[in-house]
Design a protein around this motif. Structure first.
Motif, short mmCIF file in Angstrom:
data_model
loop_
_atom_site.label_atom_id
_atom_site.label_comp_id
_atom_site.label_asym_id
_atom_site.label_seq_id
_atom_site.Cartn_x
_atom_site.Cartn_y
_atom_site.Cartn_z
N HIS A 48 0.82 -1.22 0.00
CA HIS A 48 0.00 0.00 0.00
C HIS A 48 0.85 1.27 0.00
O HIS A 48 0.52 2.23 -0.70
N HIS A 148 1.43 10.92 3.85
CA HIS A 148 0.68 9.67 3.97
C HIS A 148 1.57 8.54 4.49
O HIS A 148 1.20 7.81 5.41
N HIS A 152 1.36 6.52 8.11
CA HIS A 152 1.21 5.06 8.18
C HIS A 152 2.26 4.42 9.07
O HIS A 152 2.03 3.36 9.66
FE LIG Z 1 -3.19 4.73 3.38
#
Ligand SMILES: [Fe+2]
Length: 444
Positions: A48, A148, A152
């Protein structure tokens, strides 16, 4: 101002190296496990992080072709916003992938390597700063992917926290911060009435998420707030007083959760042979009494009610952290760039530290640890500021969570990257989500 490509590339490489370091902490057998039912299995995140960066900057932003449609779709989404079952959890992963549909690690890594190669090329050479472009105006997508990944990394750490110790490789230099300090005086500090900035005008800072804009300020009446976060020692008084057995202290929906899940103490605490322990990242420690307690919003609010106080609002937190008699500051300690002397953040440690360890980071009023050593719950429901607009580079970032069930957290934890330490940055979680590095203090 021209975009600093070399700084963006350096930040991306730093992010990638840190993420790799986090995955390297885990034993191979943990790779397909799912330490928290509401999150994906670990394999998802390895795909991801670069997948989101590639998709947002290279594919959506620059309009370049994809790498692998199936893998891009599989690794697209971090958490399922339609998950309304809340803390009860749900079976299987989101994104349409069942447990055994995840690819092999070699496949994930080959995809990640190609995504990295293309993202780095885009940051170094691509037309990533295009005035008026929906995703690339002021290099928005580049900042979005960098923040981002940094966010995470904190999510990964609190997931890793729940794994069995034997599935983690303890770093050679790991030593839990010993407690062994005298309790701090319990003290409330009076904050005079004044104005607090909540939101910032887009375009006046290099980057801000949608929920931080547009500019917004609030008039905050005078209030008092704890100098220190609530410690494990203080919270233990609430536990010993039967706080988890008395419906009076809980909102009805939170009380229902306490009963259904038989919640009796913070998730980070464990009871063995009549003694309290704290579940650290790599070992079980006798409960460090002077560390901030990590709890859900529901538990924080129940404690506050028991103590005859309440949680601060988001505006009160802002006033306590960034206000002063001479105007607002960039950080509680002033306008100096965040440094280790100011607090426990930027991956400075695996576990928290005793409250009050960083007096140099105190706010103008003398309130300590507002930024660092644990996010702080507020009583404010997460919602948009008037004039809210979604960020085209990440339209679902905030809007999917404006459901009245998420509460704003402010500040930072030990696992919050320094790039995220700006006054308007907001974090949010469901009120009964107990996994995050979140503490609180009381106000009256
Ligand atoms: Fe994400």
């Amino acid at each position: 101002m021209a975009v600093d490509r070399s700084a963006l590339v350096a930040w991306y490489l730093k992010n990638r190296a840190r993420s790799r370091g986090l995955f390297d902490l885990l034993a191979e057998e943990a790779y397909y496990s799912q330490p928290i039912a509401l999150r994906h299995p670990i394999v998802f995140y390895e795909g991801h992080l670069p997948g989101f960066s590639f998709n947002t900057l290279v594919k959506k932003g620059l309009g370049r072709p994809g790498i692998d449609a199936r893998l891009e779709a599989l690794f697209a989404r971090g958490i399922d916003p339609d998950e309304k079952a809340g803390e009860a959890g749900r079976a299987g992963g989101a994104g349409g992938a069942g447990g055994n549909q995840w690819p092999s690690r070699d496949v994930v890594r080959a995809f990640a390597d190609e995504a990295d190669r293309q993202v780095i090329d885009a940051l170094a050479n691509g037309d990533i700063d295009q005035p008026g472009h929906p995703l690339l105006d002021r290099a928005e997508a580049a900042f979005a992917i960098l923040e981002h990944e940094a966010m995470h990394q904190e999510t990964l750490l609190y997931m890793w926290h729940r794994l069995p110790f034997e599935q983690k490789r303890r770093p050679a230099d790991y030593a839990p911060l010993v407690d062994g300090v005298a309790p701090r005086a319990r003290e409330r500090i009076d904050i005079p009435a004044g104005c607090a900035t909540l939101g910032v005008a887009r375009g006046t800072v290099p980057f801000a998420w949608d929920n931080e804009t547009p500019a917004l300020s609030a008039e905050v009446p005078a209030f008092s707030i704890d100098r220190h976060d609530v410690t494990n020692e203080r919270f233990l008084e609430f536990v010993d007083a039967g706080g988890y057995r008395d419906a009076d202290f809980w909102r009805p929906e939170d009380w229902e959760w306490v009963q259904r899940e038989q919640v009796q103490h913070p998730l980070f605490w464990e009871r063995h042979e009549g003694r309290w322990y704290w579940r650290g990242m790599f070992s079980l420690l006798p409960l460090p009494l002077q560390w901030p307690v990590y709890v859900s919003h529901a538990e924080a609010a129940a404690f506050a009610r028991w103590a005859g106080a309440r949680l601060p609002t988001e505006a009160e937190f802002q006033r306590a952290a960034f206000g002063s008699t001479a105007g607002e500051r960039s950080h509680p300690w002033g306008d100096a760039e965040p440094a280790a002397v100011h607090g426990a953040f930027d991956f400075s440690s695996w576990d928290p530290e005793p409250v009050g360890t960083h007096p140099m980071g105190a706010s103008a009023w003398g309130v300590e640890d507002l930024v660092g050593n644990g996010w702080e719950w507020t009583s404010t429901t997460f919602g948009p500021f008037p004039g809210f607009r979604v960020l085209p580079s990440y339209p679902e970032y905030s809007a999917d969570f404006f459901d009245g069930e998420h509460f704003v957290m402010k500040g930072a934890s030990t696992a919050t990257a320094r790039e995220l330490l700006r006054p308007t940055f907001r974090n949010w979680f469901r009120g009964r989500y107990p996994y995050v590095y979140a503490t609180f203090r009381c106000a009256v």
